[in-house]
Design a protein around this motif. Structure first.
Motif, PDB file in Angstrom:
ATOM      1  N   PHE A1431       0.842  -1.199   0.000  1.00 46.11           N
ATOM      2  CA  PHE A1431       0.000   0.000   0.000  1.00 46.11           C
ATOM      3  C   PHE A1431       0.874   1.245   0.000  1.00 46.11           C
ATOM      4  CE2 PHE A1431      -2.743  -3.223   1.751  1.00 46.11           C
ATOM      5  CZ  PHE A1431      -3.999  -2.916   1.255  1.00 46.11           C
ATOM      6  N   ARG A1432       0.353   2.273  -0.613  1.00 39.26           N
ATOM      7  CA  ARG A1432       0.915   3.614  -0.449  1.00 39.26           C
ATOM      8  C   ARG A1432       0.165   4.293   0.687  1.00 39.26           C
ATOM      9  NH1 ARG A1432       3.947   5.673  -4.907  1.00 39.26           N
ATOM     10  NH2 ARG A1432       3.457   7.810  -4.288  1.00 39.26           N
ATOM     11  N   VAL A1433       0.897   4.802   1.645  1.00 36.92           N
ATOM     12  CA  VAL A1433       0.305   5.473   2.798  1.00 36.92           C
ATOM     13  C   VAL A1433       0.363   6.973   2.542  1.00 36.92           C
ATOM     14  CG1 VAL A1433       0.377   5.811   5.281  1.00 36.92           C
ATOM     15  CG2 VAL A1433       1.017   3.596   4.299  1.00 36.92           C
ATOM     16  N   ILE A1434      -0.803   7.587   2.457  1.00 38.36           N
ATOM     17  CA  ILE A1434      -0.916   9.023   2.188  1.00 38.36           C
ATOM     18  C   ILE A1434      -1.439   9.687   3.450  1.00 38.36           C
ATOM     19  CG2 ILE A1434      -1.845  10.763   0.633  1.00 38.36           C
ATOM     20  CD1 ILE A1434      -0.167   8.616  -0.750  1.00 38.36           C
ATOM     21  N   LYS A1435      -0.663  10.598   3.998  1.00 42.93           N
ATOM     22  CA  LYS A1435      -1.120  11.346   5.162  1.00 42.93           C
ATOM     23  C   LYS A1435      -1.836  12.604   4.692  1.00 42.93           C
ATOM     24  CE  LYS A1435       0.327  13.372   9.549  1.00 42.93           C
ATOM     25  NZ  LYS A1435       1.466  13.686  10.456  1.00 42.93           N
ATOM     26  N   VAL A1436      -3.091  12.761   5.141  1.00 46.13           N
ATOM     27  CA  VAL A1436      -3.928  13.879   4.724  1.00 46.13           C
ATOM     28  C   VAL A1436      -4.045  14.861   5.883  1.00 46.13           C
ATOM     29  CG1 VAL A1436      -6.131  14.502   3.661  1.00 46.13           C
ATOM     30  CG2 VAL A1436      -5.185  12.229   3.310  1.00 46.13           C
ATOM     31  N   ASN A1437      -4.045  16.140   5.545  1.00 45.50           N
ATOM     32  CA  ASN A1437      -4.262  17.175   6.548  1.00 45.50           C
ATOM     33  C   ASN A1437      -5.589  16.924   7.244  1.00 45.50           C
ATOM     34  OD1 ASN A1437      -4.702  19.516   8.020  1.00 45.50           O
ATOM     35  ND2 ASN A1437      -3.914  20.865   6.426  1.00 45.50           N
ATOM     36  N   ARG A1438      -5.556  16.693   8.543  1.00 52.40           N
ATOM     37  CA  ARG A1438      -6.785  16.324   9.254  1.00 52.40           C
ATOM     38  C   ARG A1438      -7.815  17.431   9.239  1.00 52.40           C
ATOM     39  NH1 ARG A1438      -3.201  16.586  13.967  1.00 52.40           N
ATOM     40  NH2 ARG A1438      -3.646  18.430  15.227  1.00 52.40           N
ATOM     41  N   GLU A1439      -7.394  18.675   9.209  1.00 52.55           N
ATOM     42  CA  GLU A1439      -8.363  19.768   9.143  1.00 52.55           C
ATOM     43  C   GLU A1439      -9.002  19.857   7.767  1.00 52.55           C
ATOM     44  OE1 GLU A1439      -9.533  21.387  11.593  1.00 52.55           O
ATOM     45  OE2 GLU A1439      -8.181  20.434  13.018  1.00 52.55           O
ATOM     46  N   CYS A1440      -8.303  19.403   6.755  1.00 53.00           N
ATOM     47  CA  CYS A1440      -8.910  19.308   5.427  1.00 53.00           C
ATOM     48  C   CYS A1440     -10.039  18.288   5.442  1.00 53.00           C
ATOM     49  CB  CYS A1440      -7.846  18.934   4.401  1.00 53.00           C
ATOM     50  SG  CYS A1440      -8.479  18.588   2.748  1.00 53.00           S
ATOM     51  N   VAL A1441      -9.804  17.158   6.072  1.00 56.22           N
ATOM     52  CA  VAL A1441     -10.838  16.117   6.145  1.00 56.22           C
ATOM     53  C   VAL A1441     -12.019  16.607   6.958  1.00 56.22           C
ATOM     54  CG1 VAL A1441     -11.319  13.771   6.910  1.00 56.22           C
ATOM     55  CG2 VAL A1441      -9.110  14.307   5.868  1.00 56.22           C
ATOM     56  N   ARG A1442     -11.769  17.191   8.114  1.00 59.89           N
ATOM     57  CA  ARG A1442     -12.865  17.652   8.967  1.00 59.89           C
ATOM     58  C   ARG A1442     -13.658  18.766   8.287  1.00 59.89           C
ATOM     59  NH1 ARG A1442     -12.641  16.835  14.540  1.00 59.89           N
ATOM     60  NH2 ARG A1442     -13.174  19.011  14.940  1.00 59.89           N
ATOM     61  N   GLY A1443     -12.974  19.677   7.599  1.00 62.50           N
ATOM     62  CA  GLY A1443     -13.673  20.762   6.922  1.00 62.50           C
ATOM     63  C   GLY A1443     -14.545  20.282   5.777  1.00 62.50           C
ATOM     64  N   LEU A1444     -14.026  19.371   4.967  1.00 65.67           N
ATOM     65  CA  LEU A1444     -14.822  18.858   3.857  1.00 65.67           C
ATOM     66  C   LEU A1444     -15.986  18.009   4.356  1.00 65.67           C
ATOM     67  CD1 LEU A1444     -12.003  17.946   1.306  1.00 65.67           C
ATOM     68  CD2 LEU A1444     -13.549  19.904   1.244  1.00 65.67           C
ATOM     69  N   TRP A1445     -15.771  17.229   5.401  1.00 64.17           N
ATOM     70  CA  TRP A1445     -16.875  16.457   5.975  1.00 64.17           C
ATOM     71  C   TRP A1445     -17.975  17.385   6.507  1.00 64.17           C
ATOM     72  CZ3 TRP A1445     -14.047  12.136   9.230  1.00 64.17           C
ATOM     73  CH2 TRP A1445     -13.624  11.125   8.355  1.00 64.17           C
ATOM     74  N   ALA A1446     -17.582  18.432   7.216  1.00 64.22           N
ATOM     75  CA  ALA A1446     -18.581  19.367   7.751  1.00 64.22           C
ATOM     76  C   ALA A1446     -19.329  20.073   6.634  1.00 64.22           C
ATOM     77  CB  ALA A1446     -17.896  20.385   8.668  1.00 64.22           C
ATOM     78  N   GLY A1447     -18.626  20.426   5.555  1.00 66.75           N
ATOM     79  CA  GLY A1447     -19.295  21.065   4.435  1.00 66.75           C
ATOM     80  C   GLY A1447     -20.309  20.169   3.766  1.00 66.75           C
ATOM     81  N   GLN A1448     -19.968  18.887   3.612  1.00 70.25           N
ATOM     82  CA  GLN A1448     -20.923  17.949   3.017  1.00 70.25           C
ATOM     83  C   GLN A1448     -22.153  17.764   3.895  1.00 70.25           C
ATOM     84  OE1 GLN A1448     -20.959  15.884  -0.113  1.00 70.25           O
ATOM     85  NE2 GLN A1448     -19.983  17.855  -0.364  1.00 70.25           N
ATOM     86  N   GLN A1449     -21.938  17.677   5.184  1.00 68.63           N
ATOM     87  CA  GLN A1449     -23.078  17.495   6.079  1.00 68.63           C
ATOM     88  C   GLN A1449     -24.007  18.691   6.024  1.00 68.63           C
ATOM     89  OE1 GLN A1449     -22.309  16.048  10.134  1.00 68.63           O
ATOM     90  NE2 GLN A1449     -23.659  17.656  10.876  1.00 68.63           N
ATOM     91  N   GLN A1450     -23.470  19.889   6.030  1.00 70.73           N
ATOM     92  CA  GLN A1450     -24.324  21.073   5.976  1.00 70.73           C
ATOM     93  C   GLN A1450     -25.032  21.192   4.634  1.00 70.73           C
ATOM     94  OE1 GLN A1450     -22.477  24.979   5.610  1.00 70.73           O
ATOM     95  NE2 GLN A1450     -23.734  25.708   7.319  1.00 70.73           N
ATOM     96  N   GLU A1451     -24.328  20.846   3.562  1.00 73.63           N
ATOM     97  CA  GLU A1451     -24.921  20.986   2.234  1.00 73.63           C
ATOM     98  C   GLU A1451     -26.060  20.013   2.007  1.00 73.63           C
ATOM     99  OE1 GLU A1451     -23.489  20.884  -2.470  1.00 73.63           O
ATOM    100  OE2 GLU A1451     -22.040  20.628  -0.844  1.00 73.63           O
ATOM    101  N   LEU A1452     -25.920  18.792   2.464  1.00 75.46           N
ATOM    102  CA  LEU A1452     -26.935  17.787   2.189  1.00 75.46           C
ATOM    103  C   LEU A1452     -28.064  17.808   3.207  1.00 75.46           C
ATOM    104  CD1 LEU A1452     -24.581  16.682   0.363  1.00 75.46           C
ATOM    105  CD2 LEU A1452     -25.569  14.442   0.755  1.00 75.46           C
ATOM    106  N   VAL A1453     -27.759  18.097   4.477  1.00 71.70           N
ATOM    107  CA  VAL A1453     -28.793  18.050   5.504  1.00 71.70           C
ATOM    108  C   VAL A1453     -29.548  19.371   5.587  1.00 71.70           C
ATOM    109  CG1 VAL A1453     -29.228  17.745   7.962  1.00 71.70           C
ATOM    110  CG2 VAL A1453     -27.559  16.295   6.817  1.00 71.70           C
ATOM    111  N   PHE A1454     -28.835  20.466   5.702  1.00 74.37           N
ATOM    112  CA  PHE A1454     -29.504  21.750   5.920  1.00 74.37           C
ATOM    113  C   PHE A1454     -29.897  22.422   4.613  1.00 74.37           C
ATOM    114  CE2 PHE A1454     -29.201  26.402   6.810  1.00 74.37           C
ATOM    115  CZ  PHE A1454     -30.337  26.491   7.587  1.00 74.37           C
TER     116      PHE A1454
END
Length: 1657
Positions: A1431-1454
């Protein structure tokens, strides 16, 4: 788009500002007016009271009392109305109906009983069948029967919404005597209907007769009203909840049965006695009598008629309740009060429920006996089939009528009806589906009325004997007011509304608001109170779709908290009793500080509409959970909470409370020792004993807490298994015992191992710490010791957590093109073995061990001693009680942090030392306080750094990717937004909130705070297989056959592999630096998974894996290419390509890598997994010859399993089997089934046109005899006419006939053959021939012989392509089948055995998969082989993940964006936007697998155990002592024996040198005995002169190793330490020395050269 925007503005923006009030054009005028006046009352009442009356507590009390009474009345009425809908009685108010005709009753044909009615939730609101009542205000149950002498039905009627025409026709009826059943008489002709009228007996003994009713609609009426929406503000409230009607409708006849209401409330309503209906009008009898009744045919009583004989037509049955809504024409019945049903929470929930009841409560069963006639002749425009399909009618078509119906059209129409009903767009189905159509000859007799509002209502009992009419239904009530789920919630809502009123008016009385702000504050009060009655759904902070009952309490709870704090701060600020203190020049808890905090809270409260509009605060339970988690992490040094204990919809804070209480208890215990130690002054050169005890306990407790997970589930499971084994009973959701998951037991063993180790280590560490602290080393060596410890900690931390990880990265410093420190697998194209343990990995592990257990404990103890000495010397200047608490908290937090996550401690320590000791020493308080506060501050600064990196990377103009037109529109606004963006970043870092892009654009807003786990709901994937689906579903649709469901098992296996190795690999540095909340992507050929690190402890890691689709979208493939492609060959520099230096990156590559939100941590990370190969079955079976080979192997496999079965003798002796197979013994017997074909059956006899026993024996007799010879006890007779050969012939013919039957075609085409092969492969054997029914004598003949035979034949057919002629030898074929049985699992992927085999790490698996995706219909042979994957292990900026997850939740739910091609999920290579958003919880994202939170323990990693050793447990210490004593005795005997042979002594003093062979590192799946053994070279030192010295020589090497290394455990370097030979290491072969003859172990001869060299020395 415009309507959607208006809906968002109305239901989202405006409702969030007002607390839930908005004008809904889809609701009735009454509902909108009620909401408006309610909102005005809640807003104007406190405002007018405050403005018109003098401020006093009396006014506040009056206001609170009025609000409490108002809310109590509304909640009580709402609660009782829902209870009325659950258990109440619906009443119809109509005028007197004149009766015109009567009908004769048939008495000949018996009537089938009525099954339980369907739940009315399957029908929308507003649908009912009515009855004619002779009295206007009586319930339907008061309708009498006519006397039995009257021959005809006098009136029939249907009650429908006002948009549908009300039709009347005439009929006839003859009443029954109570308790007697009347059978209809057979009549000739057709055109009219017969019906059965009955009566029943109430439980109080009264008899009551009823008149049946039936609506008759013509074809034109039906077609006009089929999709007519009849819901409006009038009918929607009066027709929707008619649950006490049931109908007996026929699909093809107009027969009517007797209707009766529900008798549940018989004790409540006492209807008047029976009365006779009025005399019919003149002239009506002649219209319907005569020829119509004389031509009535007999109605066919069928199963379909019985199944759909009655139906409850109401939405009030939603919730799956059990009612007594049945029709009882001729059965006496005693009815009991129905049990309450599960509550209906929301309108959407009510519309979605379609469950049906299977029975009725009580002890008596209800029956309906009715009989009708069938319509004769052609009924134009009528679709009776769709009525049967819909379940709305009760009869069955006559056989001669069934063939005349258009089935395709009826199915389409039925589906259209269901779609409209399920969608809620047509709450009133067309009444034409509720009854049978009239004949065209009868249309002139129909009397069509004008639209009239039906008078249906419920009785709402106010007082005994007093009731009100309620013309409302449940859906309208849910649209009017939210429903509370119980009495407790209603009480809590009333108390909360009263608290809001009291605290709000109290702040008004205090004079905190002036001018317009009074009105604004009253608006906030009104919004908080209104949300308790009608909340905002969905809210901007809601984590889920649909109705969220938790979010209802957010506004009032936050309002009460803010108002209470405002009042407390004002009171404390004005009193001045608090003692202020100064910290870093800032005075806390002074009057000015408290008043400023009060003003901030006032402004915050006034901004409630804006705060809740943007969703800046979470719902209440999330807020409490995050608060407890942050306190535990930053104050007590705890790890994050798992949030596993969940309530109905969202995660509860119980896990956080458990972790916090654990820390508080330890702090309280330590506080007493610390206070007792510092309360008295210290003598200068001495440390009090009590403080040394405090230090020892602090270190021991901190070590123990750091090694415990914050998830109490595993601990409780261990306690339950030990002390409460009776509670371990399997629940229905758990899998069967034969496929029991081994993971829970493995986790319990790991926790048990940790407890056993802590039982030894904690006292040992406490004693050592006590001794070191009491030695005064931390006082006598000051200040030099402090500087030395700071420098050592900084240097070791820099080397361990910066230099080594950078040198091991794929692109060190984004300058070098290759890692400097490379693993052995780096240069391999394909990994074939487990990862080898490298020297720098050992160095990294030992440096971490040095940090955690020596350096940082010394630093913390040194700071604690200095702080305690300072406090004891200045008791008056410093608050000794507060300082004792602070010392306990700071010591525990810093020690736990150093044990759990030492990777960032050196940065904090170095900054604290440099800043407060050298740069600004006058700012320093004490070093312990500086270090403690800086550790909290640096955690927030790291979050801020990650957020700024994410934002700058995301909005960089040279790499921005616009996913939609809105992104291009929002891009210019990002420039003026930048200043505000930095403020938001600081705010979000301080409160741990995500910073999410709006709709994926370059404009960012702050979301609400979330836990480290992020998702507030505990969602994980549930695999669909044969263990959780019905058999009929498996055979017909096979719902689990989609690729995503089948491929999810590979991610589940990957989760298990990570559970075994992740913690150890992280401690060996194979993923680089890591902290809590980090996200990594594992990318392989087909697996792409996001791993979220949830919790990091001392020797444990909790993570969650989210697997993405194998064949993802175009955007996902582009991002996968971005993370897998290398940049080493890039030679660009700006616009030219001058190249790059050797082993260096080009300028463009280095620049581009710095502007990514991810980086490559490793390129060759090795894990155990499965390689997946799929071959198209069509290409492998295209020609007849290949199919003939498969059939041949099929037959041979059946013969193999017959001969291997232990029940063969039993089958041969079975008389039923022998009797059925006796015809096969005839010389002329031939099986000429069309299944057999010359092209595919090798034993086909073309002369006999079939398969004969002779042709069968010519081909397979040798194979039968060979298989019989391989049995342990061969069957004596195996000749041509023997029972064994006959049994094999019968089974082989049966198996091939089953294949032909499953193919559903006698043609020789490929598609039916593959279909049948797949059906047999998954176990769908359908025995249709009478000649094969003998197989049912023992089902093992199918399960153990034929079924595995077809599966094994597929494997043999696969092997045929590699070695075509190899299996012609019976020996080779027999051995191959036996080997496949032992080493391979061949099963359908829906079989639970498939999942169990993968999770059990079976080496090979094979399956046949039917793929139906994107219009393709093909069959694939799936082959799995266990091997090591890279496997290739890719470390992702955790704030990037949290920000995109929060944006998706707001866009689809609210924001309700349902566009599947929305811009926020388009590919953005710099941020991996599509892959991250795809990994969200469903239905926001679309991962094919989301694992539960899984904990990996370091003790299960074999390579790490070889470096650090195993756990030091009492058992291991006992084993080591026993083995050491045995070696001591053997060594002493060998040293004292001067004349004995060297072979008879233990190898006292020998040593072994072993070359560092990589093959010596074995894995769990590779036995050591199968590996090549290295060459041993013995070098013997001089013999010891005495027994004592010899014994000591043989014992000392063991003391140098860890006490836990027992016999057979691996030592450093992956070698096995043989504890029976302390000076020798081996590779697992068991060879140690020559003197092992007495112990039964193999001996090693010492060569003559060694002996001579030994004698020379």
């Amino acid at each position: 788009m415009g309507s959607q925007a208006l809906q968002i503005l109305r239901q989202g923006v405006w409702a969030s500002i007002t607390g839930g009030w908005y004008v809904d054009p889809h609701q009735s005028t009454f509902s909108n007016c009620f909401h408006l006046y309610l909102w005005i009352f809640l807003l104007a009442f406190p405002f007018l009271l405050y403005m018109s009356l003098p401020p006093s507590l009396v006014v506040a009390a009056v206001y609170c009392a009025v609000v409490a009474a108002f809310f109590t009345a509304i909640k009580a009425v709402n609660f009782h109305l829902h209870a009325m809908f659950d258990l109440g009685e619906m009443v119809e108010k109509r005028q007197v109906s004149h009766i015109t005709d009567a009908c004769d009753l048939d008495r000949t044909v018996p009537v089938p009983p009525l099954p339980p009615p369907r739940q009315a939730s399957s029908l929308p609101s507003g649908l009912a069948l009515g009855l004619v009542s002779s009295e206007p205000d009586h319930p339907v149950s008061s309708i009498p029967f006519l006397p039995s002498e009257q021959p005809f039905l006098l009136a029939q009627q249907v009650v429908r919404p006002k948009d549908l025409k009300l039709l009347r026709t005439s009929g006839g009826c003859v009443g029954h005597q109570p308790g007697r059943r009347k059978a209809p008489r057979k009549r000739g002709g057709g055109g009219s209907s017969s019906f059965d009228c009955g009566s029943y007996r109430r439980h109080h003994g009264q008899h009551r007769d009823y008149i049946p009713v039936r609506s008759r609609l013509g074809a034109k009426t039906y077609s006009e009203n089929l999709f007519e929406d009849s819901s409006d503000e009038d009918d929607g409230s009066s027709l929707g909840s008619q649950r006490h009607y049931s109908s007996d409708d026929d699909d093809s006849s107009s027969s009517t049965s007797c209707y009766s209401p529900d008798l549940a409330n018989a004790g409540v309503t006492n209807p008047p006695p029976s009365t006779q209906l009025p005399i019919p009008r003149e002239g009506t009898l002649s219209e319907t009598s005569g020829p119509i009744l004389s031509q009535r045919p007999q109605r066919s009583a069928s199963t379909a008629s019985a199944k759909t004989h009655a139906r409850v037509l109401s939405m009030d049955e939603a919730g799956g309740g059990h009612t007594n809504t049945v029709v009882l024409p001729s059965t006496m019945l005693t009815s009991s009060t129905p049990a309450p049903r599960p509550l209906t929470i929301s309108k959407s929930d009510l519309e979605a429920r379609t469950s049906h009841t299977d029975g009725f409560p009580g002890t008596h069963h209800h029956r309906l006996d009715s009989l009708g006639g069938s319509w004769a002749g052609n009924q134009t425009g009528w679709r009776a089939g769709e009525l049967v399909e819909e379940g709305a009618v009760g009869g069955a078509l006559a056989p001669e009528e069934g063939g005349k119906r258009d089935s395709v059209s009826s199915v389409k129409r039925t589906q259209a009806i269901r779609r409209r009903h399920n969608a809620g767009s047509n709450p009133t189905p067309p009444p034409s589906t509720m009854g049978s159509p009239p004949r065209l000859s009868q249309e002139n007799t129909l009397m069509i009325e004008e639209k009239a509002k039906p008078k249906h209502y419920y009785r709402f009992w106010v007082l005994p004997g007093k009731w009100l009419r309620v013309r409302y239904d449940r859906l309208a009530l849910l649209a009017l007011l939210d429903r509370n789920r119980g009495v407790g919630e209603n009480v809590f809502a009333v108390v909360l509304a009263s608290m809001v009123a009291f605290l709000g008016f109290l702040l008004l009385l205090q004079g905190f608001f002036r001018d317009i702000w009074v009105f604004q504050f009253c608006l906030v009060i009104a919004s908080c109170q209104y949300s308790l009655l009608k909340s905002v759904q969905p809210d901007a902070a809601s984590p889920m779709h649909g109705h969220n009952w938790v979010i209802v309490y957010s506004r009032p709870v936050y309002f009460c908290l803010c108002c209470a704090h405002v009042w407390v701060f004002d009171l404390a600020g004005r009193s001045g009793h608090l003692q202020p203190f100064s910290l870093y020049g800032v005075t806390f808890f002074s009057t000015h500080f408290l008043l400023c905090a009060r003003d901030v809270l006032i402004v915050f409260t006034l901004c409630f509409p804006i705060i809740f509009l943007f969703g800046l605060v979470p719902q209440v339970n999330t807020f409490l959970m995050c608060l407890l988690e942050q306190v535990d992490m930053h104050i007590f040094g705890g790890t994050v909470t798992h949030n596993i204990l969940s309530l109905l919809t969202t995660t509860s804070p119980l896990s956080s409370l458990y972790s916090l209480l654990r820390s508080v208890l330890v702090t309280a215990l330590l506080y007493g020792f610390c206070l007792g130690a510092i309360i008295a002054p210290w003598e200068h050169p001495h440390v009090p004993v009590l403080f040394s005890v405090f230090c020892g306990l602090l270190l021991a407790f901190s070590y123990h807490l750091s090694r415990q997970s914050s998830d109490p589930i595993i601990l409780w499971s261990l306690v339950r298994s030990k002390f409460f084994p009776e509670l371990l009973g399997r629940t229905p959701e758990e899998p069967p015992l034969e496929i029991k998951d081994p993971l829970p037991e493995k986790l319990r063993n790991s926790v048990k191992e940790i407890f056993h180790s802590d039982l030894v280590m904690c006292p040992l560490m406490a004693v050592i710490t006590f001794a070191v602290s009491a030695s005064t080393v931390f006082i006598a060596l000051q200040p030099a010791l402090s500087y030395i410890l700071y420098m050592v900690a900084g240097g070791v931390g820099f080397l361990t957590h910066y230099l080594l990880p950078q040198l091991r990265k794929q692109l060190p410093w984004f300058c070098l093109a290759h890692p400097v420190l490379r693993s052995r697998e780096y240069s391999q194209f394909e990994v074939r073995d487990a990862a080898q343990l490298m020297w720098f990995e050992k160095l990294y592990a030992w440096l971490q061990c040095l940090e955690k257990y020596l350096i940082y404990p010394a630093v913390v103890l040194n700071s604690l001693t200095t702080e305690a000495q300072l406090v004891s010397q200045n008791p008056m200047k410093l608050n000794i009680y507060g300082r004792a608490l602070f010392i306990s908290l700071a010591g525990m937090k810093l020690l736990r942090s150093s044990f759990c996550a030492p990777s960032l401690q050196y940065v904090t320590l170095c900054f604290t030392a440099l800043f407060f000791l050298f740069d600004y020493p006058h700012f320093s308080e004490t070093f312990l306080l500086d270090y403690y506060l800086m550790s909290i501050l640096f955690s927030k600064l790291w979050d801020l750094l990650y957020k700024l990196r994410f934002v700058l990377t995301y909005i960089a103009p040279w790499q921005i990717t616009w996913g939609s037109a809105f992104h291009a529109f929002a891009q210019p606004f990002a420039v003026p937004h930048s200043a505000m963006l930095f403020v938001q970043a600081v705010f979000s870092a301080l409160f741990s909130t995500p910073l999410n892009p709006v709709l994926g654009s370059a404009v960012f807003i702050t979301s609400y705070t979330r836990p480290v786990k992020f998702w507030e709901r505990d969602y994980n994937t549930k695999r669909v297989d044969h263990s959780n689906t019905r058999l009929a579903t498996q055979l017909d649709r096979n719902p689990g056959a989609d690729d995503n469901n089948l491929n999810s098992i590979f991610y589940e296996h990957l989760t298990r592999s990570l559970q075994h190795s992740l913690c150890g690999d992280l401690l060996l540095g194979r993923w680089g630096n890591y902290t809590t909340g980090d996200c990594f992507i594992l990318a392989s050929d087909y697996l792409n998974a996001l791993v979220h690190i949830i919790e990091i402890g001392n020797g444990l890691v909790t993570f969650q894996l989210r697997g993405l689709e194998f064949r993802g979208t175009y955007c996902q493939q582009r991002e996968v290419e971005a993370i897998t492609e290398g940049v080493e060959e890039d030679e660009g520099c700006c616009c030219c390509e001058p190249g790059h230096l050797p082993h260096m990156l080009s300028f463009n590559a280095a620049f581009g890598q710095r502007w990514l939100a991810w980086e490559v941590a490793a390129t060759k990370y090795v894990l155990e997994g499965y390689s997946i190969s799929d071959n198209n079955a069509a290409s492998m079976l295209q020609v007849f010859d290949l199919r003939k080979i498969l059939i041949t192997y099929y037959v041979k496999s059946i013969v193999y399993y017959v001969s291997r079965s232990p029940k063969l003798e039993e089958w041969l002796a079975n008389e039923m089997v022998q009797e059925a197979l006796r015809p096969c013994l005839g010389p002329a017997y031939v099986d000429s089934d069309p299944t057999f074909n010359l092209n595919i059956d090798e034993d086909y006899d073309h002369r006999a046109s079939g398969v004969t026993p002779s042709s069968f024996c010519i081909v397979y007799l040798d194979w039968i005899q060979y298989c019989n010879s391989r049995r342990q006890t061969p069957v004596e007779e195996s000749k041509r006419d023997s029972p064994l050969v006959t049994l094999c012939f019968g089974l082989c013919v049966l198996g091939r006939r089953a294949l032909g039957t499953a193919s559903h075609s006698m043609s020789a085409s490929l598609e039916p053959f593959l279909y049948g092969l797949h059906a047999l492969f998954k176990g769908d054997f359908r025995i249709t021939s009478p000649r094969d029914e003998w197989v049912f004598a023992d089902m093992d003949l199918l399960n153990r012989v034929v079924a595995p035979g077809v599966r094994m034949s597929l494997k043999l057919h696969q092997d045929h392509f590699t070695s075509p002629d190899e299996y012609e030898d019976p020996v080779v074929l027999y051995d191959a089948i036996t080997a496949n049985e032992e080493k391979m699992v061949i099963s359908h992927e829906g079989d639970p055995v498939w999942r169990g085999a993968i999770l059990a790490n079976m080496p090979s698996l094979l399956a046949l998969r039917h793929v139906m995706d994107d219009g393709s219909d093909e069959y694939k042979i799936i082959m799995l082989n266990k091997r090591f994957l890279s496997f290739r292990v890719i470390k992702v900026n955790r704030e990037c993940v949290r920000g995109l997850w929060a944006g998706q939740q707001q866009e689809l739910v609210f924001l309700r964006n349902r566009n599947p091609e929305r811009g926020s999920i388009q590919n953005a290579k710099q941020a991996l936007r599509n892959m991250i958003n795809s990994s969200c919880d469903q239905p926001i994202g679309y991962p094919i697998y989301v694992s539960p939170l899984t904990t990996s323990f370091a003790g299960g990693h074999t390579q790490l155990r070889s470096v650090w050793g195993g756990p030091v447990s009492p058992h291991n210490i006992y084993t080591w002592l026993i083995s050491s004593w045995d070696r001591l005795q053997k060594g002493c005997g060998a040293g004292c024996n001067s004349g004995g042979n060297i072979e008879d002594s233990d190898c006292g003093g020998g040593s072994t040198s072993i070359s560092n062979n990589p093959s010596a590192h074995t894995t769990q799946s590779t036995p050591a005995s199968s590996l090549p053994q290295p060459h041993f070279t013995f070098i013997h030192p001089p013999m010891a002169p005495s027994c004592r010295s010899a014994a000591l020589w043989s014992w000392l090497p063991c003391l140098a190793q860890a006490a836990s290394w027992t016999e057979g455990t691996k030592g450093p370097g992956g070698q096995d330490w043989d504890m029976a030979c302390p000076t020798r290491v081996s590779t697992g072969s068991g060879a140690c020395q020559a003197g092992r003859a007495s112990t039964g172990q193999p001996q090693l001869r010492v060569t003559v050269e060694l002996l001579s060299s030994y004698g020379h020395r």
